[in-house]
Motif scaffolding. Structure first.
Motif, short mmCIF file in Angstrom:
data_model
loop_
_atom_site.label_atom_id
_atom_site.label_comp_id
_atom_site.label_asym_id
_atom_site.label_seq_id
_atom_site.Cartn_x
_atom_site.Cartn_y
_atom_site.Cartn_z
N VAL A 1 27.78 28.78 16.36
CA VAL A 1 26.94 28.61 17.49
C VAL A 1 27.80 28.91 18.85
CG1 VAL A 1 26.25 26.41 16.44
CG2 VAL A 1 28.38 26.36 17.37
N PRO A 2 27.21 29.21 19.83
CA PRO A 2 27.93 29.73 21.10
C PRO A 2 28.40 28.36 21.71
CG PRO A 2 25.63 29.33 21.30
CD PRO A 2 25.78 29.30 20.11
N GLY A 3 29.55 28.55 22.55
CA GLY A 3 30.07 27.38 23.26
C GLY A 3 31.26 26.50 22.54
N THR A 4 31.64 25.35 23.21
CA THR A 4 32.71 24.63 22.58
C THR A 4 32.60 23.99 21.21
OG1 THR A 4 33.25 24.22 24.79
CG2 THR A 4 34.39 22.90 23.26
N VAL A 5 33.32 23.66 20.21
CA VAL A 5 32.99 23.24 19.14
C VAL A 5 34.04 22.03 19.35
CG1 VAL A 5 33.19 23.25 16.67
CG2 VAL A 5 32.21 25.21 17.91
N HIS A 6 33.45 20.53 19.20
CA HIS A 6 34.32 19.48 19.03
C HIS A 6 34.23 18.91 17.53
CE1 HIS A 6 34.40 19.45 23.50
NE2 HIS A 6 33.19 19.66 23.42
N VAL A 7 35.40 18.60 17.00
CA VAL A 7 35.48 18.12 15.67
C VAL A 7 35.98 16.77 15.86
CG1 VAL A 7 36.41 18.45 13.44
CG2 VAL A 7 35.53 20.33 14.63
N ALA A 8 35.47 15.97 15.18
CA ALA A 8 36.14 14.33 14.97
C ALA A 8 36.13 14.00 13.51
CB ALA A 8 35.03 13.33 15.80
N VAL A 9 37.28 13.43 13.17
CA VAL A 9 37.42 13.06 11.96
C VAL A 9 37.08 11.34 12.06
CG1 VAL A 9 38.91 12.55 10.10
CG2 VAL A 9 39.30 14.49 11.24
N GLU A 10 36.07 10.88 11.41
CA GLU A 10 35.70 9.54 11.57
C GLU A 10 36.27 8.61 10.37
OE1 GLU A 10 33.76 8.17 13.79
OE2 GLU A 10 32.86 9.76 14.95
N ASP A 11 36.64 9.40 9.26
CA ASP A 11 36.92 8.54 8.16
C ASP A 11 37.61 9.49 6.97
OD1 ASP A 11 37.04 6.39 6.36
OD2 ASP A 11 35.06 5.99 6.13
#
Length: 98
Positions: free
Chosen positions: A77-87
């Motif tokens: 994908v283009p642009g910024t990639v945000h990764v969040a660990v939820e569990d």
């Protein structure tokens, strides 16, 4: 590529990363790409911004795993990639598949 194809491709790439147990929909299930008749939970695509929310495998190195997720998604994908660990999955927990 259609939004459905892109969301599916991102989800597949994320789930192929060692240490990723599953995708996570957020506290209220709000993190998703909504498509006609279905949604891709844990992946939110926006113009120039992609969010991926994860459940990690027990014992997976957090930083290395999230870095690998970010790298693989950024190749799609283009642009910024945000990764969040939820569990984090309990030791020995398996993913339920339909």
């Amino acid at each position: 590529m259609t939004p459905a194809e892109l969301a599916d491709r991102v989800a597949h790439a994320v789930l192929s990363v060692p240490g990723v147990h599953d995708l996570h929909g957020g506290v209220l299930g709000e993190v998703a790409t909504y498509l006609p008749g279905r949604r891709v939970t844990g992946v939110r695509l926006r113009d120039g911004d992609t969010q991926v929310h994860l459940v990690l495998t027990w014992g997976a190195p957090v930083s290395a795993t999230t870095d690998e997720v970010r790298t693989r998604v950024a190749a799609i994908v283009p642009g910024t990639v945000h990764v969040a660990v939820e569990d984090v999955a309990a030791p020995g927990e398996t993913v339920d598949t339909p």
